[in-house]
Scaffold this active site. Sequence first.
Site, mmCIF file in Angstrom:
data_model
loop_
_atom_site.group_PDB
_atom_site.id
_atom_site.type_symbol
_atom_site.label_atom_id
_atom_site.label_comp_id
_atom_site.label_asym_id
_atom_site.label_seq_id
_atom_site.Cartn_x
_atom_site.Cartn_y
_atom_site.Cartn_z
ATOM 1 C CB ILE A 11 43.050 44.194 38.688
ATOM 2 C CG1 ILE A 11 43.389 43.181 37.611
ATOM 3 C CG2 ILE A 11 41.780 44.950 38.331
ATOM 4 C CD1 ILE A 11 44.540 42.266 37.935
ATOM 5 C CB SER A 33 39.859 56.352 40.162
ATOM 6 O OG SER A 33 40.178 55.861 41.435
ATOM 7 N NE ARG A 34 35.018 55.680 45.028
ATOM 8 C CZ ARG A 34 34.534 54.726 45.824
ATOM 9 N NH1 ARG A 34 33.333 54.849 46.321
ATOM 10 N NH2 ARG A 34 35.260 53.671 46.112
ATOM 11 C CE LYS A 87 37.981 37.163 38.867
ATOM 12 N NZ LYS A 87 38.833 37.315 40.102
ATOM 13 C CG ASP A 165 38.041 37.797 43.530
ATOM 14 O OD1 ASP A 165 37.338 38.638 42.943
ATOM 15 O OD2 ASP A 165 39.283 37.728 43.380
HETATM 16 P P1 NAP Z 1 40.400 47.162 44.279
HETATM 17 O O1 NAP Z 1 41.812 47.588 44.085
HETATM 18 O O2 NAP Z 1 39.909 47.003 45.673
HETATM 19 O O3 NAP Z 1 39.336 48.101 43.569
HETATM 20 C C1 NAP Z 1 39.475 48.692 42.302
HETATM 21 C C2 NAP Z 1 38.984 50.122 42.359
HETATM 22 O O4 NAP Z 1 37.563 50.145 42.326
HETATM 23 C C3 NAP Z 1 39.367 50.870 43.602
HETATM 24 O O5 NAP Z 1 40.633 51.436 43.455
HETATM 25 C C4 NAP Z 1 38.267 51.888 43.782
HETATM 26 O O6 NAP Z 1 38.702 53.122 43.246
HETATM 27 C C5 NAP Z 1 37.107 51.356 42.960
HETATM 28 N N1 NAP Z 1 35.988 51.033 43.843
HETATM 29 C C6 NAP Z 1 35.982 50.154 44.870
HETATM 30 N N2 NAP Z 1 34.752 50.129 45.436
HETATM 31 C C7 NAP Z 1 34.001 51.012 44.759
HETATM 32 C C8 NAP Z 1 32.650 51.432 44.862
HETATM 33 N N3 NAP Z 1 31.834 50.932 45.800
HETATM 34 N N4 NAP Z 1 32.190 52.334 43.979
HETATM 35 C C9 NAP Z 1 33.006 52.832 43.020
HETATM 36 N N5 NAP Z 1 34.296 52.483 42.891
HETATM 37 C C10 NAP Z 1 34.785 51.579 43.735
HETATM 38 O O7 NAP Z 1 40.126 45.780 43.514
HETATM 39 P P2 NAP Z 1 41.009 44.995 42.430
HETATM 40 O O8 NAP Z 1 41.879 44.024 43.103
HETATM 41 O O9 NAP Z 1 41.609 45.942 41.467
HETATM 42 O O10 NAP Z 1 39.842 44.130 41.773
HETATM 43 C C11 NAP Z 1 38.891 44.709 40.902
HETATM 44 C C12 NAP Z 1 38.314 43.594 40.039
HETATM 45 O O11 NAP Z 1 39.399 42.963 39.346
HETATM 46 C C13 NAP Z 1 37.601 42.499 40.840
HETATM 47 O O12 NAP Z 1 36.436 42.095 40.199
HETATM 48 C C14 NAP Z 1 38.629 41.374 40.886
HETATM 49 O O13 NAP Z 1 38.022 40.092 40.942
HETATM 50 C C15 NAP Z 1 39.349 41.568 39.562
HETATM 51 N N6 NAP Z 1 40.728 41.026 39.581
HETATM 52 C C16 NAP Z 1 41.570 41.300 40.635
HETATM 53 C C17 NAP Z 1 42.829 40.715 40.680
HETATM 54 C C18 NAP Z 1 43.793 40.973 41.817
HETATM 55 O O14 NAP Z 1 44.899 40.381 41.815
HETATM 56 N N7 NAP Z 1 43.494 41.821 42.797
HETATM 57 C C19 NAP Z 1 43.240 39.871 39.627
HETATM 58 C C20 NAP Z 1 42.378 39.670 38.540
HETATM 59 C C21 NAP Z 1 41.117 40.252 38.540
HETATM 60 P P3 NAP Z 1 38.348 54.529 43.953
HETATM 61 O O15 NAP Z 1 38.004 54.239 45.403
HETATM 62 O O16 NAP Z 1 39.533 55.368 43.786
HETATM 63 O O17 NAP Z 1 37.162 55.025 43.188
#
Ligand code: NAP
Length: 307
Positions: A11, A33-34, A87, A165
Amino acid sequence: MKIALVGIGKIARDQHVPAIAASPDWDLAATVSRHASVEGVSAYDDFAAMLSAHPDIPVISLCLPPVPRFAYADMAIRAGRHVMLEKPPGATLTECHTLRALARDHHVALYATWHSRQADKVPAAKAWLKDKTLRSLSVIWREDVRKWHPGQDWVFEAGGLGVFDPGINALSILSEILPDPVHLTQAELCFPENRDTPIAATCRFHHPTGAPVTLELDWREVGNDIWTIEATTDAGTLTLENGGGKLTIDGQADESLPGLSGEYPRLYDQMAKLVARGGIDMDLAPMRHVADAFTLGRRVTVEAFDW
Ligand code: NAP
């Protein structure tokens, strides 16, 4: 204003980075970010290190999944930074209440964002429903988890909410457009036998007029996404499709368009205003419905899910 983005995943890349780049209000000054970074922006893999290296960055936007997010928000607020939360605003309601109290104590702005509330036609749907009597309402949110969360195991781990979600996006619209509050009375949650969160769910809600209000969520949709709310009222039928992007009343399309374009540009515009005036914008209604679904929901085991 300088801002730091934390959690450079799907996102952040799809929406936050472009929205910040296009905004006159914001300057992306650091990322945390890690594993990832944004070209041309100072990158950190440790949040505390970024906070101490950058007292000049007053605003932090957290794009992490919900479970790790609280520790980051807590640290940012204690460091006197304004915080914007993806969110859902936390993994639990208590986390959210704790953050709200902490932000108040530290006199920083806190914004629990609901991006779907910023969809083009949500304000028009809200305005139309304002003086109508509801007869029935159904929400259908069906999409392909492999398309929207490719390989993201956290969505199926405890605290990841599963199909809620995206379902919480539907609930954020529902709680925004309905003039009367509803509350959940019944739910059935379908858990894949190898996962800790549901892949599908159906919910029923109480509405003050007795109108039936239902929600159907399914992450196993392989065709087009279906993100539709249909409300029948004493004065016609409202259909909100495409996650709030298309509105028709009795089949007649609403052509009005709000000024600023896009959900995330609108969120960042709101955040700039919130920081300027100070305060907290944290409506927890969508989260309460999800918590109620997990409290009241009957669990059904369904076929295992693998990517
Ligand atoms: P994602 O790509 O899986 O995760 C975002 C980043 O968070 C990862 O790149 C990771 O970065 C970091 N992360 C993950 N687990 C972690 C941990 N345990 N500790 C520290 N850092 C961690 O997820 P996303 O889809 O972007 O979603 C993130 C949020 O946005 C969620 O709450 C989701 O509901 C919301 N969202 C998502 C979408 C969608 O289409 N996917 C749409 C709207 C809102 P590093 O590993 O590099 O640190």
